[in-house]
Design a protein around this motif. Structure first.
Motif, PDB file in Angstrom:
ATOM      1  N   ARG A  65     -12.371  38.677 -83.802  1.00  0.00           N
ATOM      2  CA  ARG A  65     -13.076  37.484 -84.288  1.00  0.00           C
ATOM      3  C   ARG A  65     -13.267  36.488 -83.138  1.00  0.00           C
ATOM      4  NH1 ARG A  65      -9.520  35.892 -87.992  1.00  0.00           N
ATOM      5  NH2 ARG A  65      -8.911  33.953 -86.963  1.00  0.00           N
ATOM      6  N   TYR A  66     -12.206  36.301 -82.371  1.00  0.00           N
ATOM      7  CA  TYR A  66     -12.270  35.388 -81.220  1.00  0.00           C
ATOM      8  C   TYR A  66     -13.344  35.845 -80.230  1.00  0.00           C
ATOM      9  CZ  TYR A  66      -8.180  32.375 -82.033  1.00  0.00           C
ATOM     10  OH  TYR A  66      -7.313  31.438 -82.514  1.00  0.00           O
ATOM     11  N   ILE A  67     -13.378  37.150 -79.987  1.00  0.00           N
ATOM     12  CA  ILE A  67     -14.335  37.682 -79.011  1.00  0.00           C
ATOM     13  C   ILE A  67     -15.765  37.486 -79.494  1.00  0.00           C
ATOM     14  CG2 ILE A  67     -15.191  39.848 -78.002  1.00  0.00           C
ATOM     15  CD1 ILE A  67     -12.246  40.561 -77.474  1.00  0.00           C
ATOM     16  N   ARG A  68     -15.989  37.683 -80.783  1.00  0.00           N
ATOM     17  CA  ARG A  68     -17.328  37.478 -81.342  1.00  0.00           C
ATOM     18  C   ARG A  68     -17.764  36.022 -81.198  1.00  0.00           C
ATOM     19  NH1 ARG A  68     -18.298  40.991 -86.879  1.00  0.00           N
ATOM     20  NH2 ARG A  68     -18.251  43.060 -85.893  1.00  0.00           N
ATOM     21  N   LYS A  69     -16.816  35.133 -81.160  1.00  0.00           N
ATOM     22  CA  LYS A  69     -17.156  33.708 -81.015  1.00  0.00           C
ATOM     23  C   LYS A  69     -17.233  33.289 -79.553  1.00  0.00           C
ATOM     24  CE  LYS A  69     -15.525  32.110 -85.490  1.00  0.00           C
ATOM     25  NZ  LYS A  69     -14.596  31.242 -86.223  1.00  0.00           N
ATOM     26  N   GLY A  70     -17.011  34.246 -78.656  1.00  0.00           N
ATOM     27  CA  GLY A  70     -17.216  33.980 -77.236  1.00  0.00           C
ATOM     28  C   GLY A  70     -15.924  33.771 -76.460  1.00  0.00           C
ATOM     29  N   ILE A  71     -15.868  34.396 -75.288  1.00  0.00           N
ATOM     30  CA  ILE A  71     -14.712  34.241 -74.407  1.00  0.00           C
ATOM     31  C   ILE A  71     -15.049  33.166 -73.384  1.00  0.00           C
ATOM     32  CG2 ILE A  71     -13.168  35.434 -72.816  1.00  0.00           C
ATOM     33  CD1 ILE A  71     -14.232  38.097 -74.044  1.00  0.00           C
ATOM     34  N   PRO A  72     -14.183  32.165 -73.225  1.00  0.00           N
ATOM     35  CA  PRO A  72     -14.456  31.134 -72.209  1.00  0.00           C
ATOM     36  C   PRO A  72     -14.505  31.783 -70.824  1.00  0.00           C
ATOM     37  CG  PRO A  72     -12.543  30.546 -73.553  1.00  0.00           C
ATOM     38  CD  PRO A  72     -12.907  31.947 -73.911  1.00  0.00           C
ATOM     39  N   ASN A  73     -15.355  31.239 -69.970  1.00  0.00           N
ATOM     40  CA  ASN A  73     -15.570  31.850 -68.665  1.00  0.00           C
ATOM     41  C   ASN A  73     -14.295  32.060 -67.859  1.00  0.00           C
ATOM     42  OD1 ASN A  73     -17.672  33.098 -67.417  1.00  0.00           O
ATOM     43  ND2 ASN A  73     -18.882  31.236 -67.184  1.00  0.00           N
ATOM     44  N   GLU A  74     -13.332  31.125 -67.988  1.00  0.00           N
ATOM     45  CA  GLU A  74     -12.123  31.269 -67.170  1.00  0.00           C
ATOM     46  C   GLU A  74     -11.270  32.467 -67.595  1.00  0.00           C
ATOM     47  OE1 GLU A  74     -10.964  27.733 -69.978  1.00  0.00           O
ATOM     48  OE2 GLU A  74     -12.785  28.613 -69.129  1.00  0.00           O
ATOM     49  N   VAL A 249     -26.434  37.002 -72.585  1.00  0.00           N
ATOM     50  CA  VAL A 249     -26.037  38.339 -72.134  1.00  0.00           C
ATOM     51  C   VAL A 249     -24.515  38.441 -72.074  1.00  0.00           C
ATOM     52  CG1 VAL A 249     -26.107  40.000 -70.213  1.00  0.00           C
ATOM     53  CG2 VAL A 249     -28.155  38.694 -70.807  1.00  0.00           C
ATOM     54  N   LEU A 250     -23.876  37.414 -71.541  1.00  0.00           N
ATOM     55  CA  LEU A 250     -22.419  37.447 -71.406  1.00  0.00           C
ATOM     56  C   LEU A 250     -21.732  37.490 -72.771  1.00  0.00           C
ATOM     57  CD1 LEU A 250     -22.008  34.982 -68.410  1.00  0.00           C
ATOM     58  CD2 LEU A 250     -21.886  37.485 -68.372  1.00  0.00           C
ATOM     59  N   ARG A 251     -22.288  36.777 -73.719  1.00  0.00           N
ATOM     60  CA  ARG A 251     -21.728  36.805 -75.080  1.00  0.00           C
ATOM     61  C   ARG A 251     -21.898  38.194 -75.705  1.00  0.00           C
ATOM     62  NH1 ARG A 251     -20.991  31.972 -77.990  1.00  0.00           N
ATOM     63  NH2 ARG A 251     -20.455  33.443 -79.639  1.00  0.00           N
ATOM     64  N   ILE A 252     -23.038  38.833 -75.418  1.00  0.00           N
ATOM     65  CA  ILE A 252     -23.256  40.198 -75.927  1.00  0.00           C
ATOM     66  C   ILE A 252     -22.247  41.146 -75.280  1.00  0.00           C
ATOM     67  CG2 ILE A 252     -24.872  42.159 -75.909  1.00  0.00           C
ATOM     68  CD1 ILE A 252     -27.153  39.966 -75.994  1.00  0.00           C
ATOM     69  N   TRP A 253     -22.053  40.988 -73.966  1.00  0.00           N
ATOM     70  CA  TRP A 253     -21.104  41.852 -73.254  1.00  0.00           C
ATOM     71  C   TRP A 253     -19.670  41.641 -73.743  1.00  0.00           C
ATOM     72  CZ3 TRP A 253     -22.195  43.013 -67.411  1.00  0.00           C
ATOM     73  CH2 TRP A 253     -23.497  43.512 -67.271  1.00  0.00           C
ATOM     74  N   ASP A 254     -19.321  40.419 -74.109  1.00  0.00           N
ATOM     75  CA  ASP A 254     -17.978  40.174 -74.677  1.00  0.00           C
ATOM     76  C   ASP A 254     -17.718  41.178 -75.799  1.00  0.00           C
ATOM     77  OD1 ASP A 254     -17.675  37.986 -73.000  1.00  0.00           O
ATOM     78  OD2 ASP A 254     -18.031  36.474 -74.553  1.00  0.00           O
ATOM     79  N   CYS A 255     -18.690  41.311 -76.679  1.00  0.00           N
ATOM     80  CA  CYS A 255     -18.546  42.191 -77.846  1.00  0.00           C
ATOM     81  C   CYS A 255     -18.697  43.660 -77.459  1.00  0.00           C
ATOM     82  CB  CYS A 255     -19.579  41.837 -78.914  1.00  0.00           C
ATOM     83  SG  CYS A 255     -19.395  40.163 -79.531  1.00  0.00           S
ATOM     84  N   GLU A 303     -30.066  29.796 -77.727  1.00  0.00           N
ATOM     85  CA  GLU A 303     -28.952  29.261 -78.534  1.00  0.00           C
ATOM     86  C   GLU A 303     -27.965  30.390 -78.793  1.00  0.00           C
ATOM     87  OE1 GLU A 303     -28.906  26.117 -80.312  1.00  0.00           O
ATOM     88  OE2 GLU A 303     -30.808  25.356 -79.539  1.00  0.00           O
ATOM     89  N   CYS A 304     -27.205  30.763 -77.753  1.00  0.00           N
ATOM     90  CA  CYS A 304     -26.422  31.995 -77.834  1.00  0.00           C
ATOM     91  C   CYS A 304     -25.374  31.995 -78.947  1.00  0.00           C
ATOM     92  CB  CYS A 304     -25.772  32.306 -76.497  1.00  0.00           C
ATOM     93  SG  CYS A 304     -24.714  30.996 -75.886  1.00  0.00           S
ATOM     94  N   HIS A 305     -24.857  30.816 -79.306  1.00  0.00           N
ATOM     95  CA  HIS A 305     -23.795  30.791 -80.311  1.00  0.00           C
ATOM     96  C   HIS A 305     -24.333  31.177 -81.694  1.00  0.00           C
ATOM     97  CE1 HIS A 305     -19.637  30.090 -81.105  1.00  0.00           C
ATOM     98  NE2 HIS A 305     -19.885  29.264 -82.091  1.00  0.00           N
ATOM     99  N   THR A 306     -25.452  30.586 -82.065  1.00  0.00           N
ATOM    100  CA  THR A 306     -26.050  30.941 -83.364  1.00  0.00           C
ATOM    101  C   THR A 306     -26.654  32.347 -83.292  1.00  0.00           C
ATOM    102  OG1 THR A 306     -27.909  29.578 -82.626  1.00  0.00           O
ATOM    103  CG2 THR A 306     -26.562  28.683 -84.391  1.00  0.00           C
ATOM    104  N   PHE A 307     -27.185  32.708 -82.124  1.00  0.00           N
ATOM    105  CA  PHE A 307     -27.737  34.052 -81.959  1.00  0.00           C
ATOM    106  C   PHE A 307     -26.662  35.105 -82.235  1.00  0.00           C
ATOM    107  CE2 PHE A 307     -28.667  37.787 -79.287  1.00  0.00           C
ATOM    108  CZ  PHE A 307     -29.921  38.128 -79.764  1.00  0.00           C
TER     109      PHE A 307
END
Length: 338
Positions: A65-74, A249-255, A303-307
Motif C-alpha cells: 500500500r505504501y509503495i502504491r502511494k509512492g516512495i520518497p526519493n531519499e 515514471v518513477l511512481r510506476i517503477w515503484d510498483c 498529476e502522478c498521485h491521482t494518476f
C-alpha cells in the motif's frame, strides 16, 4: 534584472537533470507540484516510521500500500533494491560486478553500446560529455557488465534508457547493475532477447485486454489495421521513459519493482480508457497514431498521485492469472506468425 534572470534559469532543468521543453507549462506544473509536495512530505514521515532507521523492510500488504502511494526519493533506491531482490543478489555475489568489468570483452557488444552513448538522454545535463561527473561513463560500465553477465540478451536499444534512469535514482553503479538484472532477468518476461518474444507477446496481451475492457478502441484499431506494436512498443521497451513525465515514471517503477510486469498493463489500459472518447475521434491510420502520442501528455499524466490511484481503479480487476493465461495464447499466436 539579472538576479531575477538567474533565479529563473534553474527551472529549465528538472531535479533529475532533464531540460524542460520550450513549451513546458510551468504554471500548471507549479500548481501540481505545490500540492504534490504536501503529499511527499506526509509520505516521507510515514516511510521513516516504517523503516525506523533500518535498511530493510519485509514484503507485506502495508508495504504494498505504501509503495502504491509512492516512495520518497531519499528511500527510493533502497526500497527498489530490497523489493526487487536486487539487494539479496548483490550481497550474495560480492565482487561479481567488478569482475565483469575487468574480464574479457565482446568487441561487437562494446561497439553497439558505444554507439548509443550520445543518443542516451541528449536532453539531460548529467549525461553530457561536459558534465562532471559525466554519467555516460557509469552508463557504459553498467551496460557492458550486463551484456557480459546475460549473454542471451547482450545489449539492445531501450536498455540504455532504463539503465540511465536507474543511475539517476541510485547514484550507484553496482546497484544500477543489479536493478537492471532484476528488471530484465526476472520482472519483464523476455522483452530484450534478440527475438523479443516477451515484448511481442505482451503487446498482443494488451490488445486482448483492450478488447475486454475498451472494446470500441479495439474495434477502431482493427478497422484501420493499426497494429498495437506501432502505438505501444515504446511504452513496453522504455517502461514509459520519455513517454510520461519523470515523476510519473518513477511512481510506476515503484510498483513495477514490487508487483511486477502487470503494472505496465494497468498504466496502458488507464491511458486508453481515460481517453477513449478522444481516441475514437480518429478517422484514419495516422490520426490514430497521433492520438496515442497525445494521450501521454497533459495534466492527467503529470498529476502522478491521482494518476497512480487511477491505474488501480480504472482498468478494474486484473489478476496475474488472467495475464498468464493471455500470455500463453498470445505467445502461441506470435510463434505461429513466425
Amino acid at each position: 534584472d539579472p538576479r531575477e534572470e538567474a533565479s529563473r534559469v534553474p527551472e529549465r532543468v528538472d531535479p533529475y537533470g532533464f531540460e524542460r521543453p520550450d513549451d513546458f507549462d510551468y504554471a500548471s506544473y507549479e500548481a501540481f507540484f505545490s500540492r504534490y509536495l504536501v503529499v511527499l512530505t506526509r509520505r516521507a514521515i510515514k516511510w521513516s516510521k516504517l523503516l525506523k532507521g533500518k535498511n530493510s523492510v519485509q514484503k507485506s500488504l502495508k508495504v504494498k500500500r505504501y509503495i502504491r502511494k509512492g516512495i520518497p526519493n531519499e528511500h527510493r533506491a533502497l526500497i527498489w533494491m530490497i523489493v526487487s531482490g536486487a539487494q539479496t543478489n548483490m550481497e550474495q555475489n560480492p565482487g561479481y560486478y567488478q569482475r565483469l568489468l575487468e574480464g574479457e570483452k565482446n568487441d561487437k557488444l562494446v561497439e553497439a553500446i558505444k554507439t548509443d552513448m550520445n543518443r542516451t538522454f541528449p536532453d539531460n545535463v548529467k549525461f553530457r560529455k561536459t558534465a562532471d561527473p559525466c554519467l555516460q561513463h557509469t552508463l557504459y560500465n553498467v551496460l557492458v557488465a550486463y551484456g557480459h553477465h546475460n549473454k542471451a540478451v547482450g545489449y539492445c536499444q531501450g536498455m540504455n534508457f532504463i539503465a540511465g534512469y536507474l543511475i539517476l535514482i541510485t547514484k550507484n553503479e553496482e546497484e544500477s547493475f543489479w536493478l537492471l538484472d532484476a528488471l530484465i532477468g526476472r520482472i519483464l518476461p523476455d522483452y530484450y532477447s534478440p527475438a523479443m518474444l516477451g515484448l511481442k507477446t505482451d503487446q498482443e496481451v494488451l490488445g486482448e485486454l483492450v478488447k475486454m475492457k475498451v472494446p470500441a478502441v479495439a474495434e477502431l484499431m482493427e478497422r484501420h489495421g493499426v497494429m498495437w506494436t506501432l502505438v505501444v512498443s515504446r511504452w513496453f521497451i522504455c517502461l514509459f521513459i520519455d513517454i510520461l513525465p519523470v515523476e510519473t515514471v518513477l511512481r510506476i517503477w515503484d510498483c513495477l519493482f514490487y508487483e511486477g510486469s502487470k503494472i505496465i498493463f494497468r498504466v496502458a489500459l488507464t491511458l486508453i480508457k481515460q481517453h477513449q472518447a478522444f481516441i475514437l475521434e480518429a478517422t484514419n491510420f495516422p490520426d490514430i497514431c497521433d492520438k496515442f502520442k497525445q494521450i501521454t501528455k497533459g495534466t492527467f499524466v503529470t498529476e502522478c498521485h491521482t494518476f497512480m490511484q487511477k491505474i488501480f481503479t480504472e482498468p478494474g480487476s486484473l489478476s496475474m492469472a488472467t495475464i498468464d493465461k493471455l500470455r500463453e495464447t498470445c505467445r502461441e499466436k506470435v510463434l505461429s506468425q513466425g
